[in-house]
Design a protein around this motif. Sequence first.
Motif, PDB file in Angstrom:
ATOM      1  N   THR A 206      59.200  72.659  70.573  1.00 13.59           N
ATOM      2  CA  THR A 206      59.807  72.309  69.399  1.00 13.59           C
ATOM      3  C   THR A 206      60.013  71.045  69.131  1.00 13.59           C
ATOM      4  OG1 THR A 206      62.092  72.175  70.445  1.00 13.59           O
ATOM      5  CG2 THR A 206      61.338  74.601  70.075  1.00 13.59           C
ATOM      6  N   PRO A 207      60.320  70.722  67.663  1.00 15.66           N
ATOM      7  CA  PRO A 207      60.621  69.374  67.036  1.00 15.66           C
ATOM      8  C   PRO A 207      61.120  68.159  67.563  1.00 15.66           C
ATOM      9  CG  PRO A 207      60.743  70.911  65.302  1.00 15.66           C
ATOM     10  CD  PRO A 207      60.995  71.613  66.869  1.00 15.66           C
ATOM     11  N   GLY A 208      62.624  68.801  68.333  1.00 13.82           N
ATOM     12  CA  GLY A 208      63.408  68.083  69.056  1.00 13.82           C
ATOM     13  C   GLY A 208      63.467  68.386  70.471  1.00 13.82           C
ATOM     14  N   HIS A 209      62.705  68.713  70.969  1.00 11.49           N
ATOM     15  CA  HIS A 209      62.854  69.168  72.271  1.00 11.49           C
ATOM     16  C   HIS A 209      62.922  67.368  73.165  1.00 11.49           C
ATOM     17  CE1 HIS A 209      61.521  69.890  76.514  1.00 11.49           C
ATOM     18  NE2 HIS A 209      61.819  71.171  75.777  1.00 11.49           N
ATOM     19  N   VAL A 210      63.559  67.788  74.564  1.00 10.88           N
ATOM     20  CA  VAL A 210      63.989  66.453  74.924  1.00 10.88           C
ATOM     21  C   VAL A 210      63.811  66.979  76.583  1.00 10.88           C
ATOM     22  CG1 VAL A 210      65.499  65.156  73.457  1.00 10.88           C
ATOM     23  CG2 VAL A 210      66.673  66.954  75.145  1.00 10.88           C
ATOM     24  N   THR A 215      68.188  58.901  87.542  1.00 16.85           N
ATOM     25  CA  THR A 215      68.043  58.079  88.152  1.00 16.85           C
ATOM     26  C   THR A 215      69.356  57.606  88.790  1.00 16.85           C
ATOM     27  OG1 THR A 215      66.734  57.130  85.849  1.00 16.85           O
ATOM     28  CG2 THR A 215      67.475  55.413  88.095  1.00 16.85           C
ATOM     29  N   GLY A 216      69.100  57.409  90.685  1.00 14.55           N
ATOM     30  CA  GLY A 216      69.708  57.673  91.219  1.00 14.55           C
ATOM     31  C   GLY A 216      69.575  56.336  92.387  1.00 14.55           C
ATOM     32  N   ARG A 217      70.240  55.384  92.051  1.00 19.28           N
ATOM     33  CA  ARG A 217      69.813  53.977  92.752  1.00 19.28           C
ATOM     34  C   ARG A 217      68.236  53.648  92.877  1.00 19.28           C
ATOM     35  NH1 ARG A 217      71.446  55.470  98.330  1.00 19.28           N
ATOM     36  NH2 ARG A 217      73.579  55.094  97.569  1.00 19.28           N
ATOM     37  N   ASP A 218      67.450  53.690  93.497  1.00 23.24           N
ATOM     38  CA  ASP A 218      66.163  53.336  93.269  1.00 23.24           C
ATOM     39  C   ASP A 218      65.375  54.399  92.771  1.00 23.24           C
ATOM     40  OD1 ASP A 218      65.940  54.476  95.915  1.00 23.24           O
ATOM     41  OD2 ASP A 218      65.045  52.307  96.525  1.00 23.24           O
ATOM     42  N   ARG A 219      65.479  55.627  92.561  1.00 23.65           N
ATOM     43  CA  ARG A 219      64.654  56.939  92.628  1.00 23.65           C
ATOM     44  C   ARG A 219      64.956  57.251  91.542  1.00 23.65           C
ATOM     45  NH1 ARG A 219      62.523  59.607  97.117  1.00 23.65           N
ATOM     46  NH2 ARG A 219      61.664  61.047  94.739  1.00 23.65           N
ATOM     47  N   THR A 220      63.761  58.153  90.374  1.00 28.62           N
ATOM     48  CA  THR A 220      63.913  59.153  89.722  1.00 28.62           C
ATOM     49  C   THR A 220      63.497  60.440  89.498  1.00 28.62           C
ATOM     50  OG1 THR A 220      63.859  56.673  88.684  1.00 28.62           O
ATOM     51  CG2 THR A 220      63.163  59.209  87.392  1.00 28.62           C
ATOM     52  N   ALA A 221      64.092  61.353  88.724  1.00 30.71           N
ATOM     53  CA  ALA A 221      63.937  62.501  88.784  1.00 30.71           C
ATOM     54  C   ALA A 221      63.859  63.193  86.729  1.00 30.71           C
ATOM     55  CB  ALA A 221      64.930  64.133  89.113  1.00 30.71           C
ATOM     56  N   LEU A 222      62.658  63.638  86.335  1.00 28.61           N
ATOM     57  CA  LEU A 222      62.123  64.321  85.286  1.00 28.61           C
ATOM     58  C   LEU A 222      62.293  66.247  84.632  1.00 28.61           C
ATOM     59  CD1 LEU A 222      60.954  62.420  82.670  1.00 28.61           C
ATOM     60  CD2 LEU A 222      60.368  64.542  83.318  1.00 28.61           C
ATOM     61  N   ILE A 223      63.333  65.979  84.845  1.00 30.04           N
ATOM     62  CA  ILE A 223      63.162  67.377  84.015  1.00 30.04           C
ATOM     63  C   ILE A 223      63.075  67.677  82.797  1.00 30.04           C
ATOM     64  CG2 ILE A 223      65.059  69.153  83.566  1.00 30.04           C
ATOM     65  CD1 ILE A 223      67.658  67.952  85.422  1.00 30.04           C
ATOM     66  N   THR A 224      61.484  68.708  83.292  1.00 30.44           N
ATOM     67  CA  THR A 224      60.548  68.732  82.140  1.00 30.44           C
ATOM     68  C   THR A 224      61.484  69.691  80.931  1.00 30.44           C
ATOM     69  OG1 THR A 224      60.045  71.428  83.056  1.00 30.44           O
ATOM     70  CG2 THR A 224      58.798  69.157  83.525  1.00 30.44           C
ATOM     71  N   GLY A 225      62.218  70.757  80.936  1.00 28.60           N
ATOM     72  CA  GLY A 225      62.572  71.737  79.847  1.00 28.60           C
ATOM     73  C   GLY A 225      60.862  72.916  79.322  1.00 28.60           C
ATOM     74  N   ASP A 226      60.798  72.937  78.299  1.00 25.85           N
ATOM     75  CA  ASP A 226      59.581  73.015  77.956  1.00 25.85           C
ATOM     76  C   ASP A 226      58.270  72.424  77.896  1.00 25.85           C
ATOM     77  OD1 ASP A 226      60.538  75.529  79.107  1.00 25.85           O
ATOM     78  OD2 ASP A 226      60.828  76.609  76.877  1.00 25.85           O
ATOM     79  N   CYS A 227      58.281  70.986  77.319  1.00 27.05           N
ATOM     80  CA  CYS A 227      56.789  69.995  77.947  1.00 27.05           C
ATOM     81  C   CYS A 227      56.531  70.400  78.883  1.00 27.05           C
ATOM     82  CB  CYS A 227      58.107  68.689  77.426  1.00 27.05           C
ATOM     83  SG  CYS A 227      58.103  68.167  78.825  1.00 27.05           S
ATOM     84  N   VAL A 228      55.766  70.827  79.340  1.00 29.05           N
ATOM     85  CA  VAL A 228      55.517  71.832  80.906  1.00 29.05           C
ATOM     86  C   VAL A 228      56.029  73.019  81.213  1.00 29.05           C
ATOM     87  CG1 VAL A 228      54.032  71.239  82.944  1.00 29.05           C
ATOM     88  CG2 VAL A 228      54.700  69.296  82.011  1.00 29.05           C
ATOM     89  N   HIS A 229      55.607  74.726  81.337  1.00 29.22           N
ATOM     90  CA  HIS A 229      56.012  75.386  81.219  1.00 29.22           C
ATOM     91  C   HIS A 229      55.672  75.975  82.530  1.00 29.22           C
ATOM     92  CE1 HIS A 229      56.522  76.533  77.014  1.00 29.22           C
ATOM     93  NE2 HIS A 229      57.438  77.144  77.677  1.00 29.22           N
ATOM     94  N   GLY A 240      48.272  75.465  75.763  1.00 33.21           N
ATOM     95  CA  GLY A 240      49.669  75.473  75.277  1.00 33.21           C
ATOM     96  C   GLY A 240      50.216  76.526  75.561  1.00 33.21           C
ATOM     97  N   ALA A 241      51.764  77.238  75.280  1.00 32.98           N
ATOM     98  CA  ALA A 241      52.519  77.911  75.486  1.00 32.98           C
ATOM     99  C   ALA A 241      52.427  78.541  73.594  1.00 32.98           C
ATOM    100  CB  ALA A 241      54.165  77.783  75.366  1.00 32.98           C
ATOM    101  N   CYS A 242      51.917  80.123  73.936  1.00 35.71           N
ATOM    102  CA  CYS A 242      52.007  81.043  72.466  1.00 35.71           C
ATOM    103  C   CYS A 242      53.238  80.521  71.707  1.00 35.71           C
ATOM    104  CB  CYS A 242      52.377  81.993  72.551  1.00 35.71           C
ATOM    105  SG  CYS A 242      53.570  82.659  73.532  1.00 35.71           S
ATOM    106  N   VAL A 243      54.369  80.234  72.203  1.00 37.36           N
ATOM    107  CA  VAL A 243      55.621  79.515  71.243  1.00 37.36           C
ATOM    108  C   VAL A 243      55.564  78.700  70.910  1.00 37.36           C
ATOM    109  CG1 VAL A 243      57.217  81.525  72.160  1.00 37.36           C
ATOM    110  CG2 VAL A 243      57.022  79.850  73.228  1.00 37.36           C
ATOM    111  N   ASP A 244      54.717  77.655  71.286  1.00 36.57           N
ATOM    112  CA  ASP A 244      54.723  75.855  70.961  1.00 36.57           C
ATOM    113  C   ASP A 244      54.793  75.921  69.581  1.00 36.57           C
ATOM    114  OD1 ASP A 244      54.904  75.289  73.312  1.00 36.57           O
ATOM    115  OD2 ASP A 244      52.242  74.455  73.566  1.00 36.57           O
ATOM    116  N   ILE A 245      56.094  75.165  68.632  1.00 37.78           N
ATOM    117  CA  ILE A 245      55.959  74.740  67.743  1.00 37.78           C
ATOM    118  C   ILE A 245      54.200  74.522  66.518  1.00 37.78           C
ATOM    119  CG2 ILE A 245      57.493  74.234  65.427  1.00 37.78           C
ATOM    120  CD1 ILE A 245      58.086  76.568  66.731  1.00 37.78           C
ATOM    121  N   ASP A 246      54.362  73.343  67.290  1.00 33.41           N
ATOM    122  CA  ASP A 246      53.392  72.316  66.824  1.00 33.41           C
ATOM    123  C   ASP A 246      52.348  72.181  68.466  1.00 33.41           C
ATOM    124  OD1 ASP A 246      51.356  70.217  65.910  1.00 33.41           O
ATOM    125  OD2 ASP A 246      53.694  68.927  65.125  1.00 33.41           O
ATOM    126  N   PRO A 247      50.942  73.286  68.497  1.00 33.71           N
ATOM    127  CA  PRO A 247      50.825  73.201  69.838  1.00 33.71           C
ATOM    128  C   PRO A 247      50.049  71.576  69.521  1.00 33.71           C
ATOM    129  CG  PRO A 247      50.256  74.980  69.076  1.00 33.71           C
ATOM    130  CD  PRO A 247      51.005  74.442  67.367  1.00 33.71           C
TER     131      PRO A 247
END
Length: 301
Positions: A206-210, A215-229, A240-247
């Motif tokens: 989607t256009p505004g997907h985040v 980040t906790g102390r010296d480690r980091t995690a990243l939550i994908t949402g739907d940029c990677v299904h 790509g996903a069939c529901v990507d607005i801009d494939p």
Amino acid sequence: MPGTPTPSWTVGDLTVHRIDEVPLPPATGPWLLPDATPEVVAGHDWLRPAFADTDGVLRLDSHSFAVVLDGLRVLVDTGIGNGKQRANPAWHDLRTDYLQRLTGAGFPPDAVDLVVLTHLHADHVGWNTRAVDGAWVPTFPGARYVTARAEREFWAGYAMDEARERMFQDSVLPVERAGLLDLVDVPAEGLRLLPGLRLLPTPGHTPGHVAVELTGRDRTALITGDCVHHPVQLARPALGACVDIDPRRSEATRRALLASLAGTDTLLLGTHFAPPTAGLVRADGDAYRLRAVPPAPVAPA
């Protein structure tokens, strides 16, 4: 079931909890990622048995992530929701124990302080609201609900079909009317909402997907949402996903994100990844693979 340990990961001095909603049915994979055929899946042994079955059918889940940051209880995405009228049979009129699981992890609805919405699709905003006396009311009345301004403004100008209009009516507009939805501008370098929480622009699905960086102390995690299904998209980033607005933009975003994570100790947490859900991104030829990091159970609060 309520009373069972919550799957969780330690990220520095943070504990990230997976709040399970429902496994998605086998038909989800062929619909969502139609080019991830059994033949494609068969070429990547590391996907089985956790992320695909022996016939090459993808496994996908619906869940949220919850974490305490800077003394605040934070929830990232709110799943499909109960009792919602949906065109997708897998999402229609669910009756899950999601709220009991959330409460059992130490996040009762009235105590949640911040809800981050990666984007405004039906399977990410459903528990924004719940039915009370025949009306949809905010599930988290004390929370600030946050999404990107670009996301909300895109849908405001979009010609919605009946199903999407219904979703906005039952899961987005009640939060807006209650004055709880905050729209934020997310620059290219990201936006720090709290110490240890940054929104990263990952447009395309989607256009505004985040995506959400923790980040906790010296480690980091990243939550994908739907940029990677699904992890198959690490092996085949062009899928790509069939529901990507801009494939095209979705693919470019995915490639850039995976390249930035490869070889690092950043924990990738997939919003739709079946258990074990998380892992480290590693180079694999001209693409990537996920080195799984299973959760550790945390006893109910």
